[in-house]
Write an enzyme that holds these catalytic residues in place. Sequence first.
Site, PDB file in Angstrom:
ATOM      1  N   ASP A 111      30.240  43.697  46.104  1.00  0.00           N
ATOM      2  CA  ASP A 111      29.766  45.003  46.550  1.00  0.00           C
ATOM      3  C   ASP A 111      30.483  46.078  45.741  1.00  0.00           C
ATOM      4  O   ASP A 111      31.556  46.542  46.098  1.00  0.00           O
ATOM      5  CB  ASP A 111      30.039  45.182  48.043  1.00  0.00           C
ATOM      6  CG  ASP A 111      29.264  46.364  48.616  1.00  0.00           C
ATOM      7  OD1 ASP A 111      28.623  47.095  47.832  1.00  0.00           O
ATOM      8  OD2 ASP A 111      29.303  46.548  49.843  1.00  0.00           O
ATOM      9  N   ALA A 112      29.879  46.439  44.613  1.00  0.00           N
ATOM     10  CA  ALA A 112      30.456  47.443  43.725  1.00  0.00           C
ATOM     11  C   ALA A 112      29.515  48.623  43.498  1.00  0.00           C
ATOM     12  O   ALA A 112      29.933  49.646  42.974  1.00  0.00           O
ATOM     13  CB  ALA A 112      30.836  46.815  42.386  1.00  0.00           C
ATOM     14  N   LYS A 113      28.235  48.448  43.854  1.00  0.00           N
ATOM     15  CA  LYS A 113      27.231  49.517  43.777  1.00  0.00           C
ATOM     16  C   LYS A 113      27.259  50.243  42.430  1.00  0.00           C
ATOM     17  O   LYS A 113      27.233  51.464  42.351  1.00  0.00           O
ATOM     18  CB  LYS A 113      27.419  50.515  44.923  1.00  0.00           C
ATOM     19  CG  LYS A 113      27.255  49.891  46.312  1.00  0.00           C
ATOM     20  CD  LYS A 113      27.414  50.917  47.417  1.00  0.00           C
ATOM     21  CE  LYS A 113      27.200  50.306  48.785  1.00  0.00           C
ATOM     22  NZ  LYS A 113      28.309  49.398  49.179  1.00  0.00           N
ATOM     23  N   ARG A 114      27.250  49.473  41.361  1.00  0.00           N
ATOM     24  CA  ARG A 114      27.287  50.055  40.026  1.00  0.00           C
ATOM     25  C   ARG A 114      25.914  50.590  39.638  1.00  0.00           C
ATOM     26  O   ARG A 114      24.882  50.018  39.989  1.00  0.00           O
ATOM     27  CB  ARG A 114      27.753  49.024  39.005  1.00  0.00           C
ATOM     28  CG  ARG A 114      29.183  48.512  39.203  1.00  0.00           C
ATOM     29  CD  ARG A 114      30.192  49.660  39.182  1.00  0.00           C
ATOM     30  NE  ARG A 114      31.555  49.165  39.004  1.00  0.00           N
ATOM     31  CZ  ARG A 114      32.509  49.226  39.926  1.00  0.00           C
ATOM     32  NH1 ARG A 114      32.239  49.730  41.115  1.00  0.00           N
ATOM     33  NH2 ARG A 114      33.721  48.785  39.671  1.00  0.00           N
ATOM     34  N   THR A 141      25.765  44.294  43.909  1.00  0.00           N
ATOM     35  CA  THR A 141      25.005  45.425  44.429  1.00  0.00           C
ATOM     36  C   THR A 141      24.946  46.508  43.365  1.00  0.00           C
ATOM     37  O   THR A 141      25.933  46.784  42.677  1.00  0.00           O
ATOM     38  CB  THR A 141      25.621  45.996  45.715  1.00  0.00           C
ATOM     39  OG1 THR A 141      26.955  46.437  45.457  1.00  0.00           O
ATOM     40  CG2 THR A 141      25.631  44.961  46.828  1.00  0.00           C
TER      41      THR A 141
END
Length: 295
Positions: A111-114, A141
């Site tokens: 879960d890094a939402k890059r 993510t």
Amino acid sequence: MSAPRTSSGPAGSERSSAEPFGARLRRAMDERGPLCVGIDPHASLLAEWGLNDDVAGLERFSRTVVEAVAGRVAVLKPQSAFFERFGSRGIAVLEKSVQEARAAGALVVMDAKRGDIGSTMAGYAEAFLHPDAPLFSDALTVSPYLGYGSLGPALALARESGTGVFVLALTSNPEGGEVQHAVRPDGRTVGATMLAHLAAENAGRTPLGSFGAVVGATLGDLSAYDLDINGPLLAPGIGAQGATPADLPGLFGKAVRNVVPHVSRSVLRHGPEPRALRAAAERFAEEIRACVTAG
């Protein structure tokens, strides 16, 4: 995108074989139950466990969660931010946690939402989805709000490496609506557009596509959206945020079997006792399985 690296990679990277993430996820959920447990070592939770807010506390927390549940649940989702705040020593803990979780049989969604463009997006993708990367994970993510096309390097590398992505589509934070519910000139909302892109990516894939969406389980009525994207739906909000396993069939409809419900605090609050953590995760997995099957 830069040329593929050729080093042997970390332990467990052999699992980035030609078998796509969607197929591995479908099997893991069928065998272990459809549950994703978060690894969210924020300061308040470390304190609840009686741990210091430092690298030693971070390592103890993460190791305990992995040892307790990685051999039992389908998916573990570490929140990168809580490791990054400790700098390189925190990243080292994250690397070890990812590798040990995968070695125990859990799929890891980072879960890094890059989200970025061009070579920068390619760099983020290589950091998490390249088999030779120390942080190699089963999925990542990503944020599409520089345009869905900006995710191209991550999608391409995911196809090549047998990994997956989860695209932020309909998130549960109140601020998300001003972007995701905005209506485009063609009459579709931005969130619906993201779902349509993912459905196209997953078309014809069996038993499940590898390109998923993040859809909050606390959003209420989603009947206006076509969630049947032939890919996984990562659904945060079960437990402490108010949603329950019984809500899933009504919320996700015919796509409910592809939902990956995410639980964090409602499992992690049972630590630091490993048996209590494991029991809580198993209870959620069985309850979710029963509700999804009944739905």
